[in-house]
Design an enzyme around this catalytic site. Structure first.
Site, PDB file in Angstrom:
ATOM      1  N   TYR A   3      27.086  49.620  41.297  1.00 17.59           N
ATOM      2  CA  TYR A   3      28.210  49.215  40.189  1.00 17.59           C
ATOM      3  C   TYR A   3      29.463  50.142  40.574  1.00 17.59           C
ATOM      4  O   TYR A   3      29.279  51.217  40.514  1.00 17.59           O
ATOM      5  CB  TYR A   3      27.824  49.254  38.961  1.00 17.59           C
ATOM      6  CG  TYR A   3      28.917  48.764  37.910  1.00 17.59           C
ATOM      7  CD1 TYR A   3      29.058  47.604  37.597  1.00 17.59           C
ATOM      8  CD2 TYR A   3      29.738  49.704  37.195  1.00 17.59           C
ATOM      9  CE1 TYR A   3      30.317  47.106  36.584  1.00 17.59           C
ATOM     10  CE2 TYR A   3      30.627  49.201  36.669  1.00 17.59           C
ATOM     11  CZ  TYR A   3      30.925  47.798  36.189  1.00 17.59           C
ATOM     12  OH  TYR A   3      32.080  47.677  35.395  1.00 17.59           O
ATOM     13  N   GLU A  91      36.317  45.048  39.283  1.00 20.26           N
ATOM     14  CA  GLU A  91      34.933  45.290  39.161  1.00 20.26           C
ATOM     15  C   GLU A  91      34.194  44.713  40.249  1.00 20.26           C
ATOM     16  O   GLU A  91      34.452  43.718  40.840  1.00 20.26           O
ATOM     17  CB  GLU A  91      34.245  44.827  37.953  1.00 20.26           C
ATOM     18  CG  GLU A  91      32.947  44.964  37.967  1.00 20.26           C
ATOM     19  CD  GLU A  91      32.195  44.311  36.655  1.00 20.26           C
ATOM     20  OE1 GLU A  91      32.092  44.735  35.605  1.00 20.26           O
ATOM     21  OE2 GLU A  91      32.146  43.096  36.612  1.00 20.26           O
TER      22      GLU A  91
END
Length: 279
Positions: A3, A91
């Site tokens: 992530y 993101e």
């Protein structure tokens, strides 16, 4: 799977890279259950992203030198997007390492900062209204800040800070706000009317709390707007109004004498406890 994201940490006044070896899952869950698997790397906005930032993240994720070099290009690209386009969030989730030792972004999310929309006309070209709550879209047309929530007490407030405090005190008294709604310091009767309509469009709303500070606008003007709007919308749920500021006594008198089913309160605590008791 990994992530990666860029956000702004307002407390430190720096941009931050969030990295985790637990990609493809809800990052909030990772932060809550296994915070040791999350790295927050601050970046001074004056100097920007540096090579040591990339090395720190590569080491934390367990990447070797060739993999970290690939990560470098991805992080710099994300940072450039984040800063040049005035983003609130960039993101990548998940970021994957393939069997061929390649690092690839499988999915991404970008949130723009609405406060910078005036210098990014291209924002509107990317806007997809199907992705937004219809009531929030309607609010934008009326220059009202509105966010739908899951509670049952509608809130109509002027000022973002006062709106947040109003939601907090509702929760303190054991209930949940149905929305965040800021009509601004100089709200017109039309805006107040539209605000009531948006609140009442939510079938979960069992009562409404109006919390207004009459600074720019006088309380009697605000009271007149509330009365006019309440009559037009025909409010069927309990309505509690707390006014403070210039001409507050006159404003309260107008509300009492309006003949409408309006309960007035002098303090935020009284207003919150009253509206919670009425649902």
């Amino acid at each position: 799977e990994y992530y990666l994201s860029f956000v702004t940490d307002r407390s430190s006044e720096k941009n931050v890279i969030i990295a985790s070896s637990q990609g493809g899952v809800d990052i909030e869950k990772v932060a809550e259950e296994t915070p040791e698997k999350l790295l927050a790397q601050p970046i001074d906005p004056v100097v920007g992203i540096q090579s040591f930032h990339v090395r720190n993240i590569g080491y934390f994720l367990g990447l070797n030198s060739p993999q970290t070099k690939q990560l470098n290009g991805i992080l710099i690209g994300m940072y450039n997007l984040f800063t040049k386009m005035d983003c609130a969030l960039v993101e990548v989730n998940p970021l994957i390492l393939t069997e061929e030792d390649d690092i690839k972004a499988l999915d991404a999310k970008v949130n723009f900062d609405d406060n910078a929309a005036f210098r990014h006309k291209e924002y509107s070209e990317l806007h997809d209204p199907r992705e937004e709550e219809p009531s929030e879209l309607e609010a934008k047309k009326w220059d009202i800040s509105f966010v739908k929530l899951s509670g049952n007490i509608g809130c109509l407030v002027n000022g973002a800070g006062l709106a947040m405090a109003t939601m907090d005190i509702i929760k303190y008294h054991g209930a949940e706000p149905a929305n965040f709604l800021d009509v601004g310091g100089g709200a017109s009767v039309e805006q107040v009317t539209q605000a009531f309509k948006m609140i009442l469009s939510d079938k979960n709303v069992k009562a409404i709390l109006v919390n207004i500070f009459g600074g720019i606008m006088k309380c009697d003007t605000i009271a007149d707007g509330i009365i006019t709007a309440a009559k037009e919308v025909s409010i069927k749920v309990p309505l509690v109004v707390r006014l403070e500021g210039t001409n507050v006594e006159l404003g309260k008198k107008m509300l009492v004498e309006s003949g409408l089913n309006i309960t007035t309160a002098s303090t935020m605590k009284e207003a919150a406890s009253t509206v919670v008791s009425l649902i």
